[in-house]
Every structure is written in structure tokens, then in C-alpha cells.
Motif scaffolding. Structure first.
Motif, mmCIF file in Angstrom:
data_model
loop_
_atom_site.group_PDB
_atom_site.id
_atom_site.type_symbol
_atom_site.label_atom_id
_atom_site.label_comp_id
_atom_site.label_asym_id
_atom_site.label_seq_id
_atom_site.Cartn_x
_atom_site.Cartn_y
_atom_site.Cartn_z
ATOM 1 N N PHE A 77 -16.678 -0.111 -14.333
ATOM 2 C CA PHE A 77 -15.477 0.525 -13.838
ATOM 3 C C PHE A 77 -15.138 -0.040 -12.466
ATOM 4 N N ASP A 78 -13.965 0.222 -12.018
ATOM 5 C CA ASP A 78 -13.522 -0.281 -10.730
ATOM 6 C C ASP A 78 -14.377 0.336 -9.636
ATOM 7 N N ASP A 79 -15.236 -0.495 -9.040
ATOM 8 C CA ASP A 79 -16.138 0.045 -8.021
ATOM 9 C C ASP A 79 -15.450 0.190 -6.671
ATOM 10 N N ASP A 80 -14.167 -0.109 -6.607
ATOM 11 C CA ASP A 80 -13.437 0.091 -5.360
ATOM 12 C C ASP A 80 -13.126 1.555 -5.105
ATOM 13 N N LEU A 81 -13.100 2.359 -6.154
ATOM 14 C CA LEU A 81 -12.799 3.772 -5.965
ATOM 15 C C LEU A 81 -13.988 4.432 -5.283
ATOM 16 N N PRO A 82 -13.754 5.041 -4.141
ATOM 17 C CA PRO A 82 -14.866 5.647 -3.413
ATOM 18 C C PRO A 82 -15.377 6.898 -4.110
ATOM 19 N N ALA A 83 -16.639 7.183 -3.861
ATOM 20 C CA ALA A 83 -17.218 8.421 -4.380
ATOM 21 C C ALA A 83 -16.572 9.579 -3.623
ATOM 22 N N PRO A 84 -16.442 10.721 -4.269
ATOM 23 C CA PRO A 84 -15.829 11.865 -3.585
ATOM 24 C C PRO A 84 -16.630 12.253 -2.348
ATOM 25 N N ASP A 85 -15.918 12.496 -1.271
ATOM 26 C CA ASP A 85 -16.544 12.918 -0.035
ATOM 27 C C ASP A 85 -16.748 14.430 -0.101
ATOM 28 N N ARG A 110 -2.909 9.687 2.771
ATOM 29 C CA ARG A 110 -3.915 9.110 3.665
ATOM 30 C C ARG A 110 -5.279 9.364 3.035
ATOM 31 N N PRO A 111 -6.187 8.422 3.186
ATOM 32 C CA PRO A 111 -7.497 8.590 2.553
ATOM 33 C C PRO A 111 -8.188 9.863 3.022
ATOM 34 N N ALA A 112 -9.079 10.354 2.183
ATOM 35 C CA ALA A 112 -9.794 11.584 2.483
ATOM 36 C C ALA A 112 -10.661 11.418 3.725
ATOM 37 N N ARG A 113 -11.082 10.203 4.012
ATOM 38 C CA ARG A 113 -11.871 9.967 5.213
ATOM 39 C C ARG A 113 -10.907 9.927 6.404
ATOM 40 N N GLY A 115 -9.044 9.820 10.002
ATOM 41 C CA GLY A 115 -9.197 8.903 11.118
ATOM 42 C C GLY A 115 -8.845 7.470 10.761
ATOM 43 N N ILE A 116 -8.391 7.215 9.553
ATOM 44 C CA ILE A 116 -7.990 5.869 9.164
ATOM 45 C C ILE A 116 -6.480 5.812 9.257
ATOM 46 N N PRO A 117 -5.967 5.163 10.296
ATOM 47 C CA PRO A 117 -4.504 5.131 10.450
ATOM 48 C C PRO A 117 -3.873 4.151 9.469
ATOM 49 N N ILE A 118 -2.772 4.559 8.927
ATOM 50 C CA ILE A 118 -1.996 3.689 8.051
ATOM 51 C C ILE A 118 -0.566 3.764 8.546
ATOM 52 N N ASP A 119 -0.099 2.661 9.114
ATOM 53 C CA ASP A 119 1.264 2.621 9.630
ATOM 54 C C ASP A 119 2.208 2.363 8.476
ATOM 55 N N ARG A 120 3.179 3.250 8.337
ATOM 56 C CA ARG A 120 4.165 3.097 7.279
ATOM 57 C C ARG A 120 5.547 3.241 7.884
ATOM 58 N N THR A 182 -1.499 4.749 -4.395
ATOM 59 C CA THR A 182 -2.854 5.301 -4.439
ATOM 60 C C THR A 182 -3.897 4.200 -4.437
ATOM 61 N N MET A 183 -3.686 3.157 -5.247
ATOM 62 C CA MET A 183 -4.660 2.076 -5.315
ATOM 63 C C MET A 183 -4.795 1.376 -3.959
ATOM 64 N N LEU A 184 -3.680 1.065 -3.319
ATOM 65 C CA LEU A 184 -3.729 0.397 -2.025
ATOM 66 C C LEU A 184 -4.380 1.298 -0.966
ATOM 67 N N THR A 185 -4.035 2.572 -0.978
ATOM 68 C CA THR A 185 -4.610 3.511 -0.017
ATOM 69 C C THR A 185 -6.119 3.623 -0.197
ATOM 70 N N ASN A 186 -6.567 3.705 -1.434
ATOM 71 C CA ASN A 186 -8.008 3.807 -1.701
ATOM 72 C C ASN A 186 -8.745 2.537 -1.271
ATOM 73 N N ARG A 187 -8.129 1.387 -1.503
ATOM 74 C CA ARG A 187 -8.786 0.123 -1.109
ATOM 75 C C ARG A 187 -8.861 0.014 0.408
ATOM 76 N N ILE A 188 -7.819 0.421 1.095
ATOM 77 C CA ILE A 188 -7.843 0.420 2.579
ATOM 78 C C ILE A 188 -8.945 1.341 3.070
ATOM 79 N N ALA A 189 -9.071 2.509 2.453
ATOM 80 C CA ALA A 189 -10.109 3.463 2.855
ATOM 81 C C ALA A 189 -11.495 2.870 2.623
ATOM 82 N N THR A 190 -11.678 2.195 1.497
ATOM 83 C CA THR A 190 -12.990 1.590 1.187
ATOM 84 C C THR A 190 -13.346 0.532 2.212
#
Length: 195
Positions: A77-85, A110-113, A115-120, A182-190
Motif C-alpha cells: 500500500f502507499d506507505d506515504d500515508l502517515p499512521a494516525p497520530d 492542514r496535516p494533523a501534525r 505546526g506545519i505551515p502551508i502557504d496557500r 489531500t494527497m499533496l497535504t499528506n505528502r507534505i506532512a510526511t
């Protein structure tokens, strides 16, 4: 009256049986194809059962010689998806199976973690959600507007956080497709978590 000899009685029985068979011949002639097909199917099914039983016995015998992996190599499976925090709110901890945002707004993606800024940039007002044909595609992946979700997933590993942020900004300004966001946000978080 004395009984007739035994061979004569057998011969008479054979004649009577032959006459009965001749009388039943029209009925047997109609039933013959059905009977033949039925018997052929029975033989075929018995043969299939025997072959399957042999294969099962062979699998058992070979299984003792060579252990089988619990998870086959093709079942990845896509291992880029983070485990639930466990500390993150349940609403944002993991994407929904259909890749749609929980409450439907981009700002909550914004990712569940934290403190990760995402400028949009703000999304410009448009009459439709279709991308502008003259709009420049992101420099990191020029073909991005035409990629499907699986194609994009294949390219994500080669991109850094800045490139991913550019793609996310372009996506939210043009198409704003939930699966892509969602995919891009999750990859940025990872990637941000790995630093």
C-alpha cells in the motif's frame, strides 16, 4: 409338469428382455443424449475434484518445505500515508477513504501534525472549476494538470516540500480537487515529519 431345462429358461428370459428393450427403444433414444451428457459432466466434475485435491495436497507438502510470506509482495500500500497520530483530533488524523475533506474546506486540510505551515494563495473567483487553459502549470511537474491520482502518486517521491507546496498552491487555485489536495497535504506532512 416337469420344469424345462435351465438353459432353455435362460434363453426365454433373454428373448423377453430383448423384446422389452425394443419396446423401450424410442424412449431410450430420446433420453440417450441427456444421459450421455450427464455422465460426461459427472466424469468431468470427478476429474476436477481429483485434480484439486491433488493440488491441495501438493500445497500442503510444499508449504512445509518453503514457508509462505504472511503478506504477499504484491499486496503493498502507499506507505506515504502517515499512521494516525493518537494525539491528533480524530477528524483530521487520517484522510477519509474517498479522499474528501472532513468539513469540506481547504483551510482544514492542514496535516494533523500541527505546526506545519502551508502557504496557500486565495483562490480567485471563477465562473467554473475548470483550469484556465492559459494558466501556467507548476514548474516542478509541468504535466501536473493532466495527471491522474495514481500518476501523481508515482511522482510524489521525487519532489521536495517546496515543489509539493507549489503543486498544492496551484491545485487549490485552479481545480481544488479533494483527492489531489489531500494527497499533496499528506505528502507534505510526511516529509516535514521526517526532517
Amino acid at each position: 409338469m416337469s420344469p424345462l431345462p435351465f438353459p432353455v429358461r435362460i434363453a426365454a428370459g433373454l428373448v423377453v428382455t430383448a423384446v422389452e428393450q425394443v419396446r423401450e427403444l424410442p424412449r431410450h433414444a430420446v433420453e440417450l443424449p441427456v444421459t450421455a451428457v450427464s455422465q460426461a459432466l459427472q466424469v468431468s466434475m470427478r476429474l476436477q475434484q481429483t485434480v484439486t485435491e491433488l493440488a491441495i495436497k501438493g500445497d500442503r507438502a510444499l508449504g512445509t518445505l518453503r514457508p509462505v510470506d504472511d503478506v504477499p509482495s504484491w499486496a503493498t500500500f502507499d506507505d506515504d500515508l502517515p499512521a494516525p497520530d493518537p494525539l491528533a483530533p480524530a477528524d483530521l488524523a487520517r484522510p477519509r477513504p474517498d479522499d474528501t475533506p472532513r468539513n469540506g474546506t481547504v483551510s482544514t486540510l492542514r496535516p494533523a501534525r500541527a505546526g506545519i505551515p502551508i502557504d496557500r494563495p486565495e483562490r480567485p473567483a471563477r465562473a467554473s472549476n475548470r483550469p484556465d487553459a492559459t494558466a501556467a502549470a507548476p514548474a516542478a511537474v509541468p504535466e501536473y494538470p493532466t495527471l491522474t491520482v495514481p500518476q501523481l502518486r508515482g511522482k510524489l517521491r521525487a519532489l521536495d516540500v517546496d515543489d509539493l507546496s507549489d503543486l498544492l498552491a496551484w491545485e487549490t487555485a485552479h481545480e481544488n480537487r479533494p483527492a489531489y489536495v489531500t494527497m499533496l497535504t499528506n505528502r507534505i506532512a510526511t516529509l516535514s515529519q521526517e526532517k
